[in-house]
Design a protein around this motif. Structure first.
Motif, PDB file in Angstrom:
ATOM      1  N   LEU A  19       2.457 -29.111   3.614  1.00 22.59           N
ATOM      2  CA  LEU A  19       2.619 -27.681   3.351  1.00 22.59           C
ATOM      3  C   LEU A  19       1.278 -26.944   3.448  1.00 22.59           C
ATOM      4  N   ILE A  20       0.205 -27.561   2.974  1.00 18.95           N
ATOM      5  CA  ILE A  20      -1.116 -26.942   3.100  1.00 18.95           C
ATOM      6  C   ILE A  20      -1.438 -26.706   4.578  1.00 18.95           C
ATOM      7  N   LEU A  21      -1.188 -27.704   5.395  1.00 21.52           N
ATOM      8  CA  LEU A  21      -1.428 -27.556   6.831  1.00 21.52           C
ATOM      9  C   LEU A  21      -0.575 -26.434   7.401  1.00 21.52           C
ATOM     10  N   GLN A  22       0.654 -26.355   6.965  1.00 21.59           N
ATOM     11  CA  GLN A  22       1.564 -25.303   7.423  1.00 21.59           C
ATOM     12  C   GLN A  22       1.056 -23.912   7.028  1.00 21.59           C
ATOM     13  N   SER A  23       0.378 -23.810   5.873  1.00 18.28           N
ATOM     14  CA  SER A  23      -0.030 -22.504   5.340  1.00 18.28           C
ATOM     15  C   SER A  23      -1.048 -21.791   6.228  1.00 18.28           C
ATOM     16  N   ALA A  24      -1.845 -22.540   6.960  1.00 19.24           N
ATOM     17  CA  ALA A  24      -2.857 -21.930   7.840  1.00 19.24           C
ATOM     18  C   ALA A  24      -3.114 -22.888   8.993  1.00 19.24           C
ATOM     19  N   PHE A  25      -2.058 -23.178   9.747  1.00 23.74           N
ATOM     20  CA  PHE A  25      -2.115 -24.260  10.730  1.00 23.74           C
ATOM     21  C   PHE A  25      -3.245 -24.063  11.737  1.00 23.74           C
ATOM     22  N   ARG A  26      -3.315 -22.900  12.342  1.00 23.36           N
ATOM     23  CA  ARG A  26      -4.310 -22.696  13.402  1.00 23.36           C
ATOM     24  C   ARG A  26      -5.730 -22.872  12.880  1.00 23.36           C
ATOM     25  N   MET A  27      -6.030 -22.264  11.737  1.00 26.92           N
ATOM     26  CA  MET A  27      -7.387 -22.340  11.208  1.00 26.92           C
ATOM     27  C   MET A  27      -7.738 -23.757  10.770  1.00 26.92           C
ATOM     28  N   LEU A  28      -6.882 -24.380   9.969  1.00 25.69           N
ATOM     29  CA  LEU A  28      -7.192 -25.714   9.466  1.00 25.69           C
ATOM     30  C   LEU A  28      -7.262 -26.730  10.602  1.00 25.69           C
ATOM     31  N   ASN A  29      -6.371 -26.595  11.573  1.00 29.81           N
ATOM     32  CA  ASN A  29      -6.363 -27.544  12.683  1.00 29.81           C
ATOM     33  C   ASN A  29      -7.606 -27.391  13.551  1.00 29.81           C
ATOM     34  N   GLU A  30      -8.092 -26.170  13.691  1.00 29.92           N
ATOM     35  CA  GLU A  30      -9.315 -25.984  14.467  1.00 29.92           C
ATOM     36  C   GLU A  30     -10.529 -26.500  13.713  1.00 29.92           C
TER      37      GLU A  30
END
Length: 200
Positions: A19-30
């Motif tokens: 869910l944390i990853l889902q909350s800001a997927f683009r930013m956290l994944n980058e």
């Protein structure tokens, strides 16, 4: 549906970190995966289990149904956090990525998070707000925000503050429905505030 909002535990890792990853997927994944969502998820899992720091379970709250099924998550921070908070966050990055890649992670983080507004002394900042897709439109997000309002009152804060991506209309509509006021900015984010006393 019996809903409970409680402090997170290490055992909540699987549901909460996704869910944390889902909350800001683009930013956290980058920042953490440099585009690789698998690496990002693995880092979030490792950081969660360490407990302390920005992505540790000790700084999160979860919404659960059926006692322990995690269906929502939220975090909060303020200007009075101990210096150890930043050290624990950095240590979680070093432990997972090693020294050389940590420098790259920090450079990406500074570039992206530099657009976000830190909380002032009277504010409690909230983030990582996410609800599992199958449980949306059931008041769970509202319950998470209300729990943070009560936390803010206990800490003597008078305002909640958050940043939301301007191109995320669903999230923006949700925060506006809760009484947040969102100001336009020159960044891809809108800065939103809400008086703590305005508990709906």
């Amino acid at each position: 549906m019996q809903l409970t909002v409680r402090p997170a535990q290490s055992e909540d890792a699987n549901g909460a970190t996704s869910l944390i990853l889902q909350s800001a997927f683009r930013m956290l994944n980058e920042i953490f995966g440099n585009g690789d969502a698998t690496v990002t998820g693995q880092y979030l899992m490792a950081a969660w289990q360490l407990g302390m720091g920005q992505y540790g379970y000790r700084n999160h709250w979860v919404a659960c149904v059926n006692h322990n099924d995690v269906v929502g998550v939220v975090t909060s921070w303020h200007d009075g956090l101990a210096a150890s908070f930043g050290r624990h966050t950095l240590n979680s990055i070093k432990q997972f990525f090693g020294v050389n890649e940590t420098l790259n992670v920090l450079a990406r983080s500074r570039r992206l998070t530099g657009m976000l507004s830190p909380p002032c002394g009277h504010q409690l900042a909230i983030g990582h707000v996410a609800v599992a897709e199958a449980y949306r439109q059931r008041g769970i997000g509202r319950s998470l925000i209300t729990a943070m309002q009560h936390r803010a009152l206990r800490l003597g804060k008078s305002e909640l503050v958050l940043d939301v991506e301007a191109d995320n209309p669903d999230a923006l509509a949700f925060y506006l429905s809760l009484g947040f006021e969102c100001a336009p900015s020159l960044t891809p984010f809108l800065h939103c505030t809400k008086p703590v006393a305005d508990i709906r």
